[in-house]
Write an enzyme that holds these catalytic residues in place. Sequence first.
Site, PDB file in Angstrom:
ATOM      1  N   ALA A   7       0.827  -1.206   0.000  1.00  0.00           N
ATOM      2  CA  ALA A   7       0.000   0.000   0.000  1.00  0.00           C
ATOM      3  C   ALA A   7       0.864   1.259   0.000  1.00  0.00           C
ATOM      4  O   ALA A   7       0.516   2.256  -0.643  1.00  0.00           O
ATOM      5  CB  ALA A   7      -0.940  -0.001   1.203  1.00  0.00           C
ATOM      6  N   GLY A  10       1.972   1.546  -3.498  1.00  0.00           N
ATOM      7  CA  GLY A  10       0.790   1.791  -4.328  1.00  0.00           C
ATOM      8  C   GLY A  10       0.251   3.195  -4.190  1.00  0.00           C
ATOM      9  O   GLY A  10      -0.219   3.790  -5.162  1.00  0.00           O
ATOM     10  N   ASP A  11       0.315   3.745  -2.984  1.00  0.00           N
ATOM     11  CA  ASP A  11      -0.119   5.120  -2.756  1.00  0.00           C
ATOM     12  C   ASP A  11       0.682   6.076  -3.634  1.00  0.00           C
ATOM     13  O   ASP A  11       0.130   6.976  -4.267  1.00  0.00           O
ATOM     14  CB  ASP A  11       0.054   5.467  -1.275  1.00  0.00           C
ATOM     15  N   CYS A  12       1.969   5.861  -3.692  1.00  0.00           N
ATOM     16  CA  CYS A  12       2.856   6.697  -4.502  1.00  0.00           C
ATOM     17  C   CYS A  12       2.515   6.572  -5.989  1.00  0.00           C
ATOM     18  O   CYS A  12       2.397   7.575  -6.693  1.00  0.00           O
ATOM     19  CB  CYS A  12       4.301   6.285  -4.246  1.00  0.00           C
TER      20      CYS A  12
END
Length: 129
Positions: A7, A10-12
């Site tokens: 996550a 993935g956020d980036c």
Amino acid sequence: MSPLGLAYIGDCIYELMTRERIVSRGNMPVAKLHRDTVSIVCAAAQSAAVDTILSELSEEELAVYKRGRNANGSHVPKNADPAQYRRATGLEALFGYLYLNEYYDRVQALYEQIYRAATEKMEGNETID
């Protein structure tokens, strides 16, 4: 890798793709760039994005999403609903997993669906053109 590690990456990736999309629309004040980006990357919007792609996920992708959604993270930000935040974490874990496994076309295809749905939903709203 742990679901929260996925996550984190993935956020980036999700935010970078959003910023790239927003900037490609043309020159605008930085405050508008920020507002438009936040309207797509906030927990509520990411939670809604899950509904857009959930039926399109393979069994493996769904399992990664669920691992991320069910991961025990630290605290939920005070401006986020806990259920939405967990779903957003699952989406970010999925994007991190796909990116780290070099499924770039899949990342792009899923993001395309999400961005299209988000802009259609916000059509007429001042934050997204």
